[in-house]
Write an enzyme that holds these catalytic residues in place. Sequence first.
Site, PDB file in Angstrom:
ATOM      1  CB  CYS A   1      -0.965  -0.037   1.170  1.00  0.00           C
ATOM      2  SG  CYS A   1      -2.395   1.019   0.923  1.00  0.00           S
TER       3      CYS A   1
ATOM      4  NE  ARG B   1      -9.076   5.147   3.548  1.00  0.00           N
ATOM      5  CZ  ARG B   1      -7.829   5.549   3.339  1.00  0.00           C
ATOM      6  NH1 ARG B   1      -7.593   6.808   3.022  1.00  0.00           N
ATOM      7  NH2 ARG B   1      -6.819   4.689   3.402  1.00  0.00           N
TER       8      ARG B   1
ATOM      9  CG  HIS C   1      -3.278  -3.474   4.328  1.00  0.00           C
ATOM     10  ND1 HIS C   1      -2.047  -2.911   4.602  1.00  0.00           N
ATOM     11  CD2 HIS C   1      -4.007  -2.513   3.684  1.00  0.00           C
ATOM     12  CE1 HIS C   1      -2.033  -1.663   4.144  1.00  0.00           C
ATOM     13  NE2 HIS C   1      -3.197  -1.401   3.588  1.00  0.00           N
TER      14      HIS C   1
HETATM   15  N1  GLN Z   1      -2.214   6.817   2.574  1.00  0.00           N
HETATM   16  C1  GLN Z   1      -2.324   5.963   1.385  1.00  0.00           C
HETATM   17  C2  GLN Z   1      -3.745   5.936   0.804  1.00  0.00           C
HETATM   18  O1  GLN Z   1      -4.683   6.280   1.512  1.00  0.00           O
HETATM   19  C3  GLN Z   1      -1.905   4.550   1.714  1.00  0.00           C
HETATM   20  C4  GLN Z   1      -2.854   3.876   2.703  1.00  0.00           C
HETATM   21  C5  GLN Z   1      -2.283   2.586   3.232  1.00  0.00           C
HETATM   22  O2  GLN Z   1      -1.097   2.376   3.287  1.00  0.00           O
HETATM   23  N2  GLN Z   1      -3.191   1.654   3.689  1.00  0.00           N
HETATM   24  O3  GLN Z   1      -3.922   5.534  -0.341  1.00  0.00           O
END
Ligand code: GLN
Length: 238
Positions: A93, A127, A190
């Site tokens: 990520c 998101r 993840h």
């Molecule tokens: N901050 C980055 C995003 O929101 C990565 C998020 C993360 O590592 N889970 O895309």
Amino acid sequence: MKALRLVHLYPREMNIYGDTGNVLVLRRRLQWRGLAVTITPVSVGDPLPHDADILLGGGGQDAAQGDIGADFAQRGPQLRAMADDGVVMLAICGTYQMLGHEFVTQEGRRIAGVGVLDVVTHGQPVRLIGNNWVVTPQAGRLVGYENHSGLTTLGPGAAPLGTSQLGRGNNGKDGTEGAVRDNVIGTYLHGPVLAKSPRFADDLLRRAYLRRGEPAELEPIDDALPELAARVAVGRPR
Ligand code: GLN
């Protein structure tokens, strides 16, 4: 054989969803086989070991990515040289995004990447969150979950890690998930992803031994439990 050196990038700043577990999975799969392993954490200002065999970096909030941004960017030449030399890298990520050319947050803040992976990422208000599993040509099925605002687009120098089966993957549009070039692998999964993807974990270990010119045959491990966990996870709703 000389201990395999796992380098853990920014363990405090880039572990928002427990991706440190990937380091633990690789260490344990080596120890179960009686193979020597060393783990070196690298935080802001720490030197990056030149004899690294596998680099691992996890996810982080936009703010954390900004906090490590300058330190990470100045490691660009070394990281690119290591990638060209076949060092294995697993970037999850936020670290995946920063191995690319840039991550522009949804507020328009540009966080420079190091250009190891030919990808660019732009944040957006909605998101991408939920369970996901990915079919990959190199390591079969990978199981995890995603939580990112960034939409990642691959350039010609990067190939997708695989195809997203349940989640949105790189950008929710082209069906791809993650990116690969040489032994560098980025993914939004993840989990930690290696916990329920044991074949993927061993693929990383084999790549590292092969790069060293050492035997890469790994004794089989009874993976009934992680495989059961993967089957349960794959059946979960988004
Ligand atoms: N901050 C980055 C995003 O929101 C990565 C998020 C993360 O590592 N889970 O895309």
